[in-house]
Design an enzyme around this catalytic site. Structure first.
Site, PDB file in Angstrom:
ATOM      1  N   ASP A   1      29.299  34.071  48.067  1.00 37.72           N
ATOM      2  CA  ASP A   1      30.048  34.922  47.164  1.00 37.72           C
ATOM      3  C   ASP A   1      30.101  34.195  45.824  1.00 37.72           C
ATOM      4  O   ASP A   1      30.442  33.011  45.767  1.00 37.72           O
ATOM      5  CB  ASP A   1      31.476  35.106  47.699  1.00 37.72           C
ATOM      6  CG  ASP A   1      31.985  36.514  47.494  1.00 37.72           C
ATOM      7  OD1 ASP A   1      31.916  36.982  46.349  1.00 37.72           O
ATOM      8  OD2 ASP A   1      32.474  37.113  48.465  1.00 37.72           O
TER       9      ASP A   1
ATOM     10  N   HIS B   1      36.369  42.794  53.236  1.00 36.33           N
ATOM     11  CA  HIS B   1      37.643  42.067  53.198  1.00 36.33           C
ATOM     12  C   HIS B   1      38.691  42.715  52.288  1.00 36.33           C
ATOM     13  O   HIS B   1      39.797  42.208  52.186  1.00 36.33           O
ATOM     14  CB  HIS B   1      37.374  40.636  52.730  1.00 36.33           C
ATOM     15  CG  HIS B   1      36.836  40.616  51.318  1.00 36.33           C
ATOM     16  ND1 HIS B   1      35.574  41.086  51.003  1.00 36.33           N
ATOM     17  CD2 HIS B   1      37.396  40.234  50.148  1.00 36.33           C
ATOM     18  CE1 HIS B   1      35.393  40.984  49.710  1.00 36.33           C
ATOM     19  NE2 HIS B   1      36.484  40.465  49.152  1.00 36.33           N
TER      20      HIS B   1
HETATM   21  C1  GLC Z   1      36.805  41.336  44.280  1.00 34.36           C
HETATM   22  C2  GLC Z   1      37.038  40.737  45.634  1.00 34.36           C
HETATM   23  C3  GLC Z   1      38.513  40.688  45.901  1.00 34.36           C
HETATM   24  C4  GLC Z   1      39.168  39.840  44.839  1.00 34.36           C
HETATM   25  C5  GLC Z   1      38.783  40.305  43.435  1.00 34.36           C
HETATM   26  C6  GLC Z   1      39.094  39.268  42.420  1.00 34.36           C
HETATM   27  O1  GLC Z   1      37.259  42.650  44.216  1.00 34.36           O
HETATM   28  O2  GLC Z   1      36.336  41.439  46.615  1.00 34.36           O
HETATM   29  O3  GLC Z   1      38.800  40.201  47.175  1.00 34.36           O
HETATM   30  O4  GLC Z   1      40.550  39.901  44.979  1.00 34.36           O
HETATM   31  O5  GLC Z   1      37.410  40.555  43.306  1.00 34.36           O
HETATM   32  O6  GLC Z   1      38.207  38.201  42.507  1.00 34.36           O
END
Ligand code: GLC
Ligand code: CA
Length: 575
Positions: free
Chosen positions: A97, A327
């Site tokens: 990620d 998630h």
């Molecule tokens: C994306 C992620 C999420 C996170 C957000 C800020 O939407 O999937 O889990 O809170 O970015 O990084």
């Protein structure tokens, strides 16, 4: 064009909740290592790990304090390299990620940035003076944190910094060429180590609108009482974003045989094509929010309409993704299926739907066990920023606490973040200690060990689907055409590839239906068998014997039925 990542099934691992190897209640890299046999047994091709970098963990790792180190809770860089090797030696791949929109406020860049207006790192972030003694504009943060502003005042220099998410997650300034250089170098460092690609967090938000204007929309409840507007379109798809992604592609992505998938909220198919069209050389595919993250529950007709629009991206030489949970979403069986009486049937139907639609398929940990949403009694049991932040602002603005909690439960991201349910032992076999987030109490019934032997097993159904994908390129590459677009309950479509033709029939709901004539006729035709009188009401006999009889390849019910489609029934026929 054929690509390994178009054929792939990606398994998403939320490390923190997957498997804890040392009893501290937090899943870790050695835990993943221990479960590699299980992961491989699914047949998946790629592992995607949510952020495991060094982080104060305000947003479960999306607040990165060091891009080039592993958080000690998860292990060490050595553990990571060992995992990467093990994954590769089993013929699988691993993607990370990558969070480029913001860092943690504990990242040293930000520590420098806030020291003074002329610090060399000042421009790594977005600083502005206040306006009339207030924030530079009316933007609200996405986490409903504090009173709701997306700006935080910093005493030391008397200016505000932008944070679209938490105040502990300052947004980066991508107009700064030095930041760009540092980021490119950092990404190459991971790729040189052997990582097989990235899932790019909030990737369409890197470029901010010129002049950072106010959102024209009215204030958003509940932070509306303070005058802020939570408007996620403000920083989405702004001029300059395509040039930036193309540059990252040239300088980084195109130099490796990797896959890059972007997370893109506020993107529909018409916008997406510019990110993923092959010849544009930006990224390979995006996650859209229209189904899985839609705050309104999509029905069968909307599902079909959305899929038709997105298939158009494939026809224009772009690529797409298929997923119903990750998630940030609820558990798919609870959201789109029935997590009670028809848990198996609906979980299997949803899986079949995903795996037989064009696009790369993503499976989120536990989905393959038919894991469900959780129903925690109190806000204290919830952890993630969005639920907690919104709850407190709602209560502060006068909403009854119970009402506030009830309204947030279905979409809470904690639904999917409860520990993986491995077996019916203490804490679902996830940890020998106290888990960081409570285990879903239904683990005694729903768990991996049980799924191995259960008569109706979601897990076995996933394994079947995933192994079919290896044997049948039609699943990745076949053309896609819906029939009965307007049927409000059934989702029926044809896939075709190199002379092969599949018919997929799914009942999106828990009622029983007759197979519509159009579908029955296709089954009667078989593989262009000579037309007989048949078709329509009295289904023909071809299925029983004829050479051209359609072959039922997979179904989530045991006994063959043809004319009625049972609750959540899903079938694949080869015509
Ligand atoms: C994306 C992620 C999420 C996170 C957000 C800020 O939407 O999937 O889990 O809170 O970015 O990084
Ligand atoms: Ca641990």
């Amino acid at each position: 064009m054929k690509k390994w990542w178009k054929e792939a099934v990606v398994y998403q691992i939320y490390t923190k909740s997957f498997c804890d190897s040392n009893g501290d209640g937090i899943g870790d890299l050695r835990g993943i290592m221990e479960k590699l046999d299980y992961i491989q047994s699914l047949g998946v091709d790629v592992l995607w790990l949510n952020p495991i970098y060094r982080s104060p963990d305000v947003d479960n790792g999306y607040d990165i304090a060091d891009y080039q180190d592993i958080d000690p809770r998860y292990g060490t860089l050595e553990d990571f390299k060992a995992l990467l090797d093990a994954v590769h030696s089993r013929g699988m791949r691993l993607i990370m990620d990558m969070v480029l929109n913001h860092t943690s406020d504990e990242h040293w860049w930000f520590q420098e940035s806030k020291k003074s207006k002329d610090n060399p790192y000042r421009d790594y972030y977005i600083w502005r003076p206040g306006k009339d003694g207030k924030e530079p504009n009316n933007w609200g943060n996405y986490f409903y944190e504090g009173r709701g502003s997306a700006w935080e005042y910093d005493e030391a220099t008397g200016e505000y910094y932008l944070h679209n998410y938490s105040r502990k997650m300052p947004d980066l300034n991508w107009d700064n060429p030095r930041l760009k250089d540092d980021m490119c170098q950092m990404m190459r460092w991971w790729l040189d180590m052997g990582v097989d690609g990235f899932r790019m967090d909030a990737i369409n938000r890197l470029v901010k609108p010129k002049g950072l204007p106010d959102s024209p929309n009215p204030p958003t409840p509940p932070v509306g009482i303070y005058g802020y507007v939570v408007d996620r379109t403000m920083c989405a798809n702004r001029p300059g974003i395509h040039e930036l992604l193309h540059e990252l592609n040239e300088r980084v992505f195109s130099r490796y045989d990797i896959m890059v998938v972007g997370e893109t909220g506020n993107v529909d198919a018409a916008i997406a094509i510019d990110y993923v069209k092959e010849e544009r050389r930006e990224i390979d595919m995006v996650f859209h929010f229209e189904i899985a993250k839609n705050p309104v529950l999509v029905n069968a007709q909307q599902f079909k309409e959305i899929q038709r629009r997105w298939y158009h991206v494939v026809e224009q030489h772009g690529w797409i993704t298929q997923y119903l949970s990750n998630h940030d979403t609820p558990r798919q069986v609870s959201r789109f299926g029935n997590d009670g009486e028809y848990r198996y049937e609906s979980a299997a139907m949803l899986a079949l739907l995903m795996h037989t639609h064009p696009g790369t398929v993503y499976v989120y940990q536990g989905e393959e066990l038919g894991m469900t949403n959780v129903d925690f009694p109190s806000i204290e049991d919830y952890n993630e920023k969005y639920t907690v932040g919104k709850y407190h602002t709602m209560v502060e603005s006068g909403v009854d606490p119970k009402e506030a909690l009830d309204s947030l439960k279905m979409m809470s991201r904690d639904n999917v973040r409860t520990p993986m349910q491995w077996n019916d032992r203490d804490q679902a076999g996830f940890t020998t200690g106290k888990p960081w987030l409570r285990v879903n109490p239904n683990y005694t019934r729903i768990n991996a060990a049980e799924e191995e032997t259960a008569e109706k097993s979601v897990l076995r159904f996933y394994r079947q689907l995933i192994s079919m994908r290896k044997a049948h390129p039609i699943m990745a590459y076949g053309t896609y055409r819906q029939i009965l677009e307007d049927d409000p309950e059934l989702i029926i479509y044809l896939r075709e590839w190199e002379g092969e033709r599949w018919l997929v029939v799914c009942n999106f709901y828990g009622n029983t239906r007759r197979l519509p004539e159009e579908a029955a006729a296709l089954l009667a035709d078989g593989a262009n068998a000579p037309q007989t009188e048949a078709g329509g009401k009295n289904a023909p006999q071809t299925e029983a014997g004829g050479e051209n009889a359609p072959e039922l390849l997979l179904c989530n019910y045991e006994t063959g039925e043809r004319e009625t489609i049972r609750p959540y029934e899903a079938r694949i026929y080869r015509l």
